[in-house]
Design a protein around this motif. Structure first.
Motif, PDB file in Angstrom:
ATOM      1  N   ASN A 135      36.707  37.704  38.620  1.00  0.00           N
ATOM      2  CA  ASN A 135      36.174  38.965  38.111  1.00  0.00           C
ATOM      3  C   ASN A 135      37.092  39.489  37.020  1.00  0.00           C
ATOM      4  OD1 ASN A 135      38.358  40.286  39.490  1.00  0.00           O
ATOM      5  ND2 ASN A 135      37.139  40.317  41.360  1.00  0.00           N
ATOM      6  N   VAL A 136      36.876  40.702  36.610  1.00  0.00           N
ATOM      7  CA  VAL A 136      37.622  41.241  35.479  1.00  0.00           C
ATOM      8  C   VAL A 136      39.123  41.310  35.744  1.00  0.00           C
ATOM      9  CG1 VAL A 136      37.428  43.673  36.154  1.00  0.00           C
ATOM     10  CG2 VAL A 136      37.563  43.077  33.718  1.00  0.00           C
ATOM     11  N   ASN A 137      39.516  41.288  37.005  1.00  0.00           N
ATOM     12  CA  ASN A 137      40.934  41.386  37.328  1.00  0.00           C
ATOM     13  C   ASN A 137      41.696  40.084  37.079  1.00  0.00           C
ATOM     14  OD1 ASN A 137      40.821  44.134  38.247  1.00  0.00           O
ATOM     15  ND2 ASN A 137      39.793  43.391  40.088  1.00  0.00           N
ATOM     16  N   ASN A 138      40.988  38.947  37.067  1.00  0.00           N
ATOM     17  CA  ASN A 138      41.681  37.689  36.754  1.00  0.00           C
ATOM     18  C   ASN A 138      41.027  36.914  35.606  1.00  0.00           C
ATOM     19  OD1 ASN A 138      39.406  36.762  38.120  1.00  0.00           O
ATOM     20  ND2 ASN A 138      40.538  35.981  39.888  1.00  0.00           N
ATOM     21  N   LEU A 139      39.959  37.464  35.034  1.00  0.00           N
ATOM     22  CA  LEU A 139      39.350  36.924  33.824  1.00  0.00           C
ATOM     23  C   LEU A 139      38.999  38.117  32.924  1.00  0.00           C
ATOM     24  CD1 LEU A 139      38.300  34.591  32.160  1.00  0.00           C
ATOM     25  CD2 LEU A 139      36.198  34.619  33.497  1.00  0.00           C
ATOM     26  N   PRO A 140      39.960  38.602  32.138  1.00  0.00           N
ATOM     27  CA  PRO A 140      39.795  39.869  31.416  1.00  0.00           C
ATOM     28  C   PRO A 140      38.642  39.879  30.432  1.00  0.00           C
ATOM     29  CG  PRO A 140      41.797  38.714  30.703  1.00  0.00           C
ATOM     30  CD  PRO A 140      41.312  38.025  31.933  1.00  0.00           C
ATOM     31  N   GLY A 141      38.194  38.700  29.973  1.00  0.00           N
ATOM     32  CA  GLY A 141      37.069  38.652  29.054  1.00  0.00           C
ATOM     33  C   GLY A 141      35.755  39.096  29.672  1.00  0.00           C
ATOM     34  N   LEU A 142      35.695  39.240  31.004  1.00  0.00           N
ATOM     35  CA  LEU A 142      34.478  39.709  31.672  1.00  0.00           C
ATOM     36  C   LEU A 142      34.260  41.207  31.498  1.00  0.00           C
ATOM     37  CD1 LEU A 142      34.567  37.757  35.076  1.00  0.00           C
ATOM     38  CD2 LEU A 142      32.975  37.423  33.189  1.00  0.00           C
ATOM     39  N   ASN A 143      35.273  41.915  31.040  1.00  0.00           N
ATOM     40  CA  ASN A 143      35.148  43.372  30.914  1.00  0.00           C
ATOM     41  C   ASN A 143      33.931  43.752  30.090  1.00  0.00           C
ATOM     42  OD1 ASN A 143      36.187  45.983  31.468  1.00  0.00           O
ATOM     43  ND2 ASN A 143      37.028  46.110  29.402  1.00  0.00           N
ATOM     44  N   ALA A 171      28.648  32.047  44.257  1.00  0.00           N
ATOM     45  CA  ALA A 171      27.765  33.206  44.107  1.00  0.00           C
ATOM     46  C   ALA A 171      28.058  33.906  42.791  1.00  0.00           C
ATOM     47  CB  ALA A 171      27.952  34.186  45.267  1.00  0.00           C
ATOM     48  N   GLY A 172      26.999  34.330  42.122  1.00  0.00           N
ATOM     49  CA  GLY A 172      27.109  35.182  40.950  1.00  0.00           C
ATOM     50  C   GLY A 172      26.805  36.611  41.344  1.00  0.00           C
ATOM     51  N   LEU A 173      27.523  37.556  40.750  1.00  0.00           N
ATOM     52  CA  LEU A 173      27.350  38.966  41.078  1.00  0.00           C
ATOM     53  C   LEU A 173      27.153  39.771  39.800  1.00  0.00           C
ATOM     54  CD1 LEU A 173      30.044  37.965  43.132  1.00  0.00           C
ATOM     55  CD2 LEU A 173      28.861  39.797  44.336  1.00  0.00           C
ATOM     56  N   SER A 174      26.296  40.791  39.895  1.00  0.00           N
ATOM     57  CA  SER A 174      25.872  41.532  38.705  1.00  0.00           C
ATOM     58  C   SER A 174      26.814  42.678  38.356  1.00  0.00           C
ATOM     59  CB  SER A 174      24.454  42.069  38.904  1.00  0.00           C
ATOM     60  OG  SER A 174      24.409  42.939  40.026  1.00  0.00           O
ATOM     61  N   SER A 175      28.103  42.419  38.427  1.00  0.00           N
ATOM     62  CA  SER A 175      29.109  43.400  38.034  1.00  0.00           C
ATOM     63  C   SER A 175      30.387  42.664  37.678  1.00  0.00           C
ATOM     64  CB  SER A 175      29.385  44.402  39.159  1.00  0.00           C
ATOM     65  OG  SER A 175      30.484  45.238  38.831  1.00  0.00           O
ATOM     66  N   GLN A 176      31.139  43.196  36.716  1.00  0.00           N
ATOM     67  CA  GLN A 176      32.433  42.614  36.396  1.00  0.00           C
ATOM     68  C   GLN A 176      33.439  42.858  37.509  1.00  0.00           C
ATOM     69  OE1 GLN A 176      33.235  44.971  32.848  1.00  0.00           O
ATOM     70  NE2 GLN A 176      34.814  46.100  33.943  1.00  0.00           N
ATOM     71  N   ASN A 177      33.173  43.864  38.348  1.00  0.00           N
ATOM     72  CA  ASN A 177      34.071  44.236  39.437  1.00  0.00           C
ATOM     73  C   ASN A 177      33.218  44.765  40.590  1.00  0.00           C
ATOM     74  OD1 ASN A 177      36.463  44.711  40.825  1.00  0.00           O
ATOM     75  ND2 ASN A 177      36.788  46.721  39.898  1.00  0.00           N
ATOM     76  N   CYS A 190      35.073  43.235  25.021  1.00  0.00           N
ATOM     77  CA  CYS A 190      36.090  44.261  25.268  1.00  0.00           C
ATOM     78  C   CYS A 190      37.047  43.666  26.286  1.00  0.00           C
ATOM     79  CB  CYS A 190      35.446  45.551  25.778  1.00  0.00           C
ATOM     80  SG  CYS A 190      36.626  46.831  26.304  1.00  0.00           S
ATOM     81  N   VAL A 191      37.905  42.765  25.837  1.00  0.00           N
ATOM     82  CA  VAL A 191      38.825  42.078  26.734  1.00  0.00           C
ATOM     83  C   VAL A 191      39.728  43.102  27.413  1.00  0.00           C
ATOM     84  CG1 VAL A 191      40.753  40.458  26.846  1.00  0.00           C
ATOM     85  CG2 VAL A 191      38.756  39.935  25.432  1.00  0.00           C
ATOM     86  N   ALA A 192      39.809  43.025  28.736  1.00  0.00           N
ATOM     87  CA  ALA A 192      40.559  44.019  29.505  1.00  0.00           C
ATOM     88  C   ALA A 192      42.053  43.836  29.341  1.00  0.00           C
ATOM     89  CB  ALA A 192      40.187  43.919  30.979  1.00  0.00           C
ATOM     90  N   VAL A 193      42.752  44.945  29.339  1.00  0.00           N
ATOM     91  CA  VAL A 193      44.207  44.919  29.407  1.00  0.00           C
ATOM     92  C   VAL A 193      44.622  45.544  30.724  1.00  0.00           C
ATOM     93  CG1 VAL A 193      44.487  45.047  26.912  1.00  0.00           C
ATOM     94  CG2 VAL A 193      44.442  47.155  28.238  1.00  0.00           C
ATOM     95  N   ASN A 202      35.627  54.071  32.848  1.00  0.00           N
ATOM     96  CA  ASN A 202      34.775  53.397  33.825  1.00  0.00           C
ATOM     97  C   ASN A 202      34.760  51.903  33.512  1.00  0.00           C
ATOM     98  OD1 ASN A 202      32.978  52.881  35.863  1.00  0.00           O
ATOM     99  ND2 ASN A 202      31.178  53.437  34.669  1.00  0.00           N
ATOM    100  N   GLY A 203      35.812  51.211  33.956  1.00  0.00           N
ATOM    101  CA  GLY A 203      35.993  49.806  33.650  1.00  0.00           C
ATOM    102  C   GLY A 203      37.438  49.563  33.286  1.00  0.00           C
ATOM    103  N   LYS A 204      37.680  48.856  32.211  1.00  0.00           N
ATOM    104  CA  LYS A 204      39.033  48.580  31.758  1.00  0.00           C
ATOM    105  C   LYS A 204      39.168  48.951  30.286  1.00  0.00           C
ATOM    106  CE  LYS A 204      40.591  46.289  35.481  1.00  0.00           C
ATOM    107  NZ  LYS A 204      41.820  46.604  36.252  1.00  0.00           N
ATOM    108  N   ILE A 205      40.381  49.299  29.886  1.00  0.00           N
ATOM    109  CA  ILE A 205      40.677  49.597  28.490  1.00  0.00           C
ATOM    110  C   ILE A 205      40.605  48.302  27.675  1.00  0.00           C
ATOM    111  CG2 ILE A 205      42.453  50.433  26.912  1.00  0.00           C
ATOM    112  CD1 ILE A 205      43.451  52.199  29.215  1.00  0.00           C
ATOM    113  N   CYS A 206      40.088  48.414  26.441  1.00  0.00           N
ATOM    114  CA  CYS A 206      39.912  47.230  25.604  1.00  0.00           C
ATOM    115  C   CYS A 206      41.223  46.792  24.948  1.00  0.00           C
ATOM    116  CB  CYS A 206      38.893  47.499  24.495  1.00  0.00           C
ATOM    117  SG  CYS A 206      37.239  47.881  25.081  1.00  0.00           S
ATOM    118  N   LYS A 207      41.417  45.500  24.913  1.00  0.00           N
ATOM    119  CA  LYS A 207      42.518  44.903  24.168  1.00  0.00           C
ATOM    120  C   LYS A 207      42.194  44.957  22.680  1.00  0.00           C
ATOM    121  CE  LYS A 207      45.108  40.510  24.191  1.00  0.00           C
ATOM    122  NZ  LYS A 207      45.158  39.155  24.828  1.00  0.00           N
ATOM    123  N   ASN A 208      43.210  45.089  21.860  1.00  0.00           N
ATOM    124  CA  ASN A 208      43.017  45.048  20.416  1.00  0.00           C
ATOM    125  C   ASN A 208      42.322  43.744  20.037  1.00  0.00           C
ATOM    126  OD1 ASN A 208      43.286  44.766  17.620  1.00  0.00           O
ATOM    127  ND2 ASN A 208      45.288  45.768  17.573  1.00  0.00           N
TER     128      ASN A 208
END
Length: 228
Positions: free
Chosen positions: A83-91, A177-183, A32-35, A45-51
């Motif tokens: 994170n999801v704000n600069n790597l949208p594929g993490l959504n 460090a790895g973190l257990s959340s996209q954000n 669900c790539v973020a837009v 709760n997260g980001k809207i999915c890109k087509n």
């Protein structure tokens, strides 16, 4: 250096992915790539999915973690997040990554991640790290768990607990460090308490910290630096 960089990055991602489901919900589709939804009327709760028909390889790509962060600041550290704000594929994938650079005596100050557990891997240097437990038994202080880490050492900070990293060596230090959340979010304790906008009523802080109002006034007047 290049081989070591690849090895430890894979290790961090593998370790963090093992606990990724501890926070963010599991995805219901391949991705669900973020837009950029900052102007959207729908809140999720997260980001809207890109087509999916418009998704490209670059949506899953980030370049630059091989470059050191600028530690010329009051803390002597720099956090570079992915994170999801600069790597949208993490959504929806429940995982993110940071690089932390430290000058000698550099500090990543006490902070929390409200939505993520963190696993830290030291690549170079010597770090004094630790976290403080919540809810101590009556009559006891919050227990502190600390270790001094060198290259190759790993330490885990449980979700939501106050933790820190401090470079006690005489050379620069690097950790991933790895973190257990996209954000995962971050609340730096001093910044939040003494640098909030608007400021917290000084009467609250004088009573909470058991100091005079002149001390609180001084602390609230400081510039609280954000190293991320």
């Amino acid at each position: 250096m290049a081989i070591r960089f690849i090895v430890f990055t894979i290790t961090v991602v593998a370790l963090s992915s093992s606990f990724a489901h501890a926070s963010d919900p599991s995805p219901l589709q391949d991705f669900c790539v973020a837009v950029n939804d900052s102007m959207a009327a729908v809140f999720v709760n997260g980001k809207i999915c890109k087509n999916p028909m418009q998704v490209v390889a670059n949506d899953f790509f980030f370049r630059g973690l091989n470059m050191p962060g600028n530690t010329s600041n009051p803390l002597g550290s720099k956090v570079t997040p992915v994170n999801v704000n600069n790597l949208p594929g993490l959504n929806t994938l429940g995982i993110s990554l940071v690089r932390i650079d430290f000058a000698p005596n550099g500090l990543n100050p006490p902070h929390t991640h409200p939505r993520a557990t963190e696993v830290l891997l030291v690549l170079e240097g010597t770090l004094y790290v630790g976290f403080v437990l919540s809810n101590p038994p009556p009559g006891m202080k919050n227990p502190l768990f600390t270790k001094t880490l060198v290259a190759g050492d790993v330490f885990v900070f449980p979700e939501g607990l106050i933790h820190f990293q401090f470079n006690v060596g005489k050379t620069n230090a690097i950790a991933f460090a790895g973190l257990s959340s996209q954000n995962p979010g971050v609340i730096t304790i001093a910044n939040a308490v003494f640098g909030s906008n608007p400021p917290i009523n000084p009467q609250v802080l004088t009573k909470a910290f058991q100091v005079g109002q002149n001390v609180i006034n001084y602390l609230q007047a400081q510039f609280w630096y954000n190293n991320s």
